[in-house]
Enzyme design. Sequence first.
Site, mmCIF file in Angstrom:
data_model
loop_
_atom_site.group_PDB
_atom_site.id
_atom_site.type_symbol
_atom_site.label_atom_id
_atom_site.label_comp_id
_atom_site.label_asym_id
_atom_site.label_seq_id
_atom_site.Cartn_x
_atom_site.Cartn_y
_atom_site.Cartn_z
ATOM 1 C CB CYS A 190 -5.150 32.717 -30.986
ATOM 2 S SG CYS A 190 -6.529 33.540 -31.800
ATOM 3 N NE ARG A 206 -8.546 38.136 -30.121
ATOM 4 C CZ ARG A 206 -7.730 37.236 -30.646
ATOM 5 N NH1 ARG A 206 -7.686 36.007 -30.151
ATOM 6 N NH2 ARG A 206 -6.972 37.534 -31.683
#
Length: 222
Positions: A59, A136
Site C-alpha cells: 500500500c 485492492r
Amino acid sequence: MSDTIQIPQADTPKLPSAKIGAQAPDFEARTTEGPVRLSDHRGRWLVFFSHPADFTPVCTSEFITFQNEIDRFAAMDCDLLGLSVDSLYSHLAWVKDIEARFGVRISFPIIEDISMAIARAYGMIHEESESTASVRSVFFIDPDGVIRALIHYPLAVGRSVDEILRVLAALQTSDRDGVATPEGWTPGHDAVLPAPVDIREADERAGMNGGAWYYTQKGTGQ
C-alpha cells in the site's frame, strides 16, 4: 429519502454492490483532507480505490506512486480518492510517516471507513472473508457519477498506476471519439470502430484501412 450510504443497523438490508454501468453509491465520510461527499466530484472523473491497511508495504508503494503521478491524473480532469477500514487517526499517522520517511506528502483524501459500510456497498470486502481488510479495488467513475470500469487485485499484488492511467485514457477516448480500444492500446495509437450493427454497415467497412469488416482501425487524434 437520501441515496447517500448510511451506517447500517442490525436489521438494515444488505447494501447493493457497485457495478459497471450503475450509478456510484453516494456517501459522506471523514478523510485526511476533511469531510468528503462522493457526489462532490461530479463534473470530473474519479479514481476511487481501496487498500487493505495502513502501514503496509504494498500500500505504501502504491500511495507514493499515485501521489507522484497526481499531475497526470489532474491533466485528465481526474481526482483520486482512497479508502480503508482504518481510523482517520491511523490514516493521518501513516501520511505523516510517509512524508517523514520518503519525502512524499499524500495530498489526495483517504477515507475512514471503520463501520465498513462504504467498503461493503462497493464490494471491497468479500462476503465470505474472515478478514475485515478490503481488497485492492479500483473504481473508475465518470463525470456523471456512473461506474465505467473496475479492477480488483488480491492483497499480495500491487496495482500498476500506469495501467490505471491507461484505462482512464481509454475510457475518455472511447467517449470522445466513439471508438473501442484494442488489446494493449495506449494514447497515440489507433483505436477500432465498434462492431457493425447490420449487414449494410459491414459491407461499407469491408476493406477499409486494409482491415476486415469486423476489425476496422481508426485514428484517435491523440
